[in-house]
Design an enzyme around this catalytic site. Structure first.
Site, PDB file in Angstrom:
ATOM      1  N   PRO A 236       0.876  -1.183   0.000  1.00 13.84           N
ATOM      2  CA  PRO A 236       0.000   0.000   0.000  1.00 13.84           C
ATOM      3  C   PRO A 236       0.913   1.232   0.000  1.00 13.84           C
ATOM      4  O   PRO A 236       1.575   1.507   0.980  1.00 13.84           O
ATOM      5  CB  PRO A 236      -0.776  -0.140   1.310  1.00 13.84           C
ATOM      6  CG  PRO A 236       0.071  -1.001   2.181  1.00 13.84           C
ATOM      7  CD  PRO A 236       1.017  -1.788   1.328  1.00 13.84           C
ATOM      8  N   ASP A 412       5.973   2.832   1.986  1.00 14.34           N
ATOM      9  CA  ASP A 412       5.138   1.664   2.256  1.00 14.34           C
ATOM     10  C   ASP A 412       4.322   1.982   3.510  1.00 14.34           C
ATOM     11  O   ASP A 412       4.872   2.087   4.610  1.00 14.34           O
ATOM     12  CB  ASP A 412       6.059   0.456   2.486  1.00 14.34           C
ATOM     13  CG  ASP A 412       5.298  -0.822   2.767  1.00 14.34           C
ATOM     14  OD1 ASP A 412       4.085  -0.756   3.049  1.00 14.34           O
ATOM     15  OD2 ASP A 412       5.930  -1.901   2.708  1.00 14.34           O
ATOM     16  N   HIS A 413       3.036   2.132   3.332  1.00 15.30           N
ATOM     17  CA  HIS A 413       2.189   2.598   4.443  1.00 15.30           C
ATOM     18  C   HIS A 413       2.030   1.547   5.537  1.00 15.30           C
ATOM     19  O   HIS A 413       1.499   1.824   6.609  1.00 15.30           O
ATOM     20  CB  HIS A 413       0.809   3.014   3.902  1.00 15.30           C
ATOM     21  CG  HIS A 413       0.183   4.137   4.668  1.00 15.30           C
ATOM     22  ND1 HIS A 413       0.404   4.344   6.006  1.00 15.30           N
ATOM     23  CD2 HIS A 413      -0.637   5.138   4.277  1.00 15.30           C
ATOM     24  CE1 HIS A 413      -0.272   5.396   6.416  1.00 15.30           C
ATOM     25  NE2 HIS A 413      -0.913   5.912   5.377  1.00 15.30           N
ATOM     26  N   ARG A 414       2.515   0.339   5.297  1.00 13.46           N
ATOM     27  CA  ARG A 414       2.488  -0.655   6.377  1.00 13.46           C
ATOM     28  C   ARG A 414       3.553  -0.325   7.417  1.00 13.46           C
ATOM     29  O   ARG A 414       3.467  -0.749   8.564  1.00 13.46           O
ATOM     30  CB  ARG A 414       2.750  -2.065   5.819  1.00 13.46           C
ATOM     31  CG  ARG A 414       1.684  -2.543   4.842  1.00 13.46           C
ATOM     32  CD  ARG A 414       2.105  -3.835   4.187  1.00 13.46           C
ATOM     33  NE  ARG A 414       3.428  -3.694   3.568  1.00 13.46           N
ATOM     34  CZ  ARG A 414       4.131  -4.711   3.063  1.00 13.46           C
ATOM     35  NH1 ARG A 414       3.637  -5.947   3.129  1.00 13.46           N
ATOM     36  NH2 ARG A 414       5.301  -4.516   2.503  1.00 13.46           N
TER      37      ARG A 414
END
Ligand code: CAO
Length: 440
Positions: A236, A412-414
């Site tokens: 994401p 990386d939004h994680r």
């Protein structure tokens, strides 16, 4: 005792003009009862037509491409009459004696032996709507058009035929070659492209629109494409854009370059950006991490290696500059010049491209105002750079001309959340707009 039996299209439920897509018998073949003799297909389903008689095929009256309806003659078969039936021992519910395949010659012009009898219309044993493909895109659900033979072939290879979006046959029918090409593609990619139920892009025959020529992709392009698709599907990603005033930095850079001898490597703005990136990574260590395989912890790196995307005639490669935190501006500039030259000559070794912590993708030498680079996973972010340009900046009392550099940070939004991304970019901005801060 033998009888010449006509095999006809059975009651298929008021559908007419059904396409014959495959004929599985030829004159001289010996066929068994219920054996598939032809494949018919409507817009919604394909159907194996079972033989209503066993024996030697005499004549076949249909070919692929024909259209048939209930009662159309398919073939004649020289059938062996069964003694039990001859003795009138047919089971209850079986065809009436005069319609039985085992019945002796009805009064026709055909000689008594072989005789022509009507075979009982076989029930279409295998009318099977094609399975619906798993799709994540919305839109009309399509059924996969393929003959049973092709379906069987696909099953034998473990291919879910619904994953093949369009066939190259008539009306998009999936042919054996389509299954083979699908398998080749999956093997080449090393991963199932439609594993997440994602429909493949339809294969189009462009030659129908005009002249075309096929060009093979370079190995680098193919591998980059696979890697990018994998990352695009797994991460994401968010891209954050910023503009940085590099007017002072540019003055310093020009002064440094003016001191250099002709054969010395010039310093481009990119080298300062590498320095600023390292300083920001030291301040925000989560940018120098990777998500562990179980997705439950971060692997924090204590070394600082920066990958630089380099455009080469064969495609994009990313040489890695190692331990950049220990190197000065001139050393980094020389190393980048050497590695990007090696990259363009195709002389980089695999080790030259491994171990990166973050990547910079700079299009500044070409142009642009902003773009959304793709994270080079398992790294957690990438910094994009486009072309600096002079802009009027309000300084509180007047507009002044300043050199503004656009930067794009995809993360990386994680691992990185929005505020952290913005703070990281703010740090880079601070370092680049006043490079003395890199000394602190
Ligand atoms: N703004 C304005 N000018 C810029 C600039 C920027 N952001 N970045 C570079 N320039 C200028 C340089 O100063 C240089 O000017 P001079 O010719 O006057 O010295 C010129 O553009 C060319 O720079 P360069 O590209 O040779 O050097 P670099 O250090 O900026 O970049 C490298 C090195 C290897 C990154 C670059 O050559 C390259 O390959 N870029 C393409 C990267 C790429 O394809 N990225 C992939 C994107 S995603 O698919």
């Amino acid at each position: 005792m033998t009888a010449l039996v006509e095999i006809k299209v059975p009651d298929v439920g008021n559908i007419t003009d059904i396409d014959v897509v495959e004929v599985a018998i030829h004159p001289g073949d010996v066929i068994a009862l219920e054996q598939t003799i032809a494949t018919l297909e409507t817009d919604k389903a394909s159907m194996d037509l079972p033989s209503s008689a066993a024996g030697a095929v005499q004549e076949v009256f249909i070919k692929p491409g024909d259209k048939v309806s209930e009662g159309s003659l398919i073939a004649t078969v020289l059938a062996e009459a069964k003694p039990g039936l001859e003795a009138g021992t047919e089971k209850a519910g079986a065809a009436k004696p005069e319609e039985s395949a085992a019945q002796p010659a009805a009064p026709t012009e055909t000689p008594p032996e072989p005789s022509v009898n009507k075979a009982p219309a076989p029930a279409p044993s295998t009318i099977k709507p094609a399975p619906e493909p798993a799709m994540i895109a919305s839109g009309p659900v399509r059924t996969a058009h393929a003959t049973p033979a092709v379906r069987l072939f696909a099953r034998e290879l473990g291919v879910d035929i619904s994953k093949i979006s369009t066939g190259s046959g008539r009306k998009g029918r999936i042919l054996k070659d389509d299954v083979k090409n699908f398998v080749k593609r999956v093997m080449a990619e090393g991963t199932a492209p439609s594993g997440g139920g994602i429909p493949a892009i339809p294969v189009v025959d462009f030659s129908q629109f005009g002249e075309i020529e096929e060009q093979k992709l370079s190995k680098i392009k193919r591998l980059t494409g696979q890697n990018m698709s994998r990352i695009w599907l797994n991460l994401p990603m968010v891209t954050y854009h910023e503009e940085v005033d590099i007017t002072e930095m540019e003055k310093f850079r020009n002064a440094l370059n003016a001191e250099k001898a002709k054969d010395e490597t010039k310093i481009t703005g990119l080298i300062f950006i590498v320095k600023a990136l390292i300083a920001a990574m030291q301040k925000f260590p989560s940018f120098n991490s990777s998500l562990a395989g179980d997705g439950e912890k971060l692997i924090m790196k204590k070394y600082f290696n920066i990958g630089i995307a380099v455009d080469t005639p064969n495609g994009l490669v990313v040489p890695v500059l190692r331990n950049v935190n220990t190197k000065g501006i001139n050393e980094i500039a020389a190393e980048l010049a050497e590695k990007s030259e090696k990259a363009r000559q195709g002389k980089l070794m695999p080790a030259d491209m491994q171990g990166g912590c973050l990547t910079i993708s700079s299009l500044g030498g070409i142009g642009g105002t902003a773009f959304t680079p793709i994270v080079n996973a398992p790294e957690v972010a990438i910094l994009g750079v486009t072309r600096a340009k002079m802009q009027p900046l309000w300084n509180g009392s007047e507009f002044v001309p300043r050199l503004m550099l656009p930067l794009d940070l995809t993360y990386d939004h994680r691992v990185i959340d929005g505020a952290e991304g913005a703070r990281f970019m703010a740090a880079i901005k601070q370092y680049l707009s006043d490079i003395r801060r890199l000394l602190l």
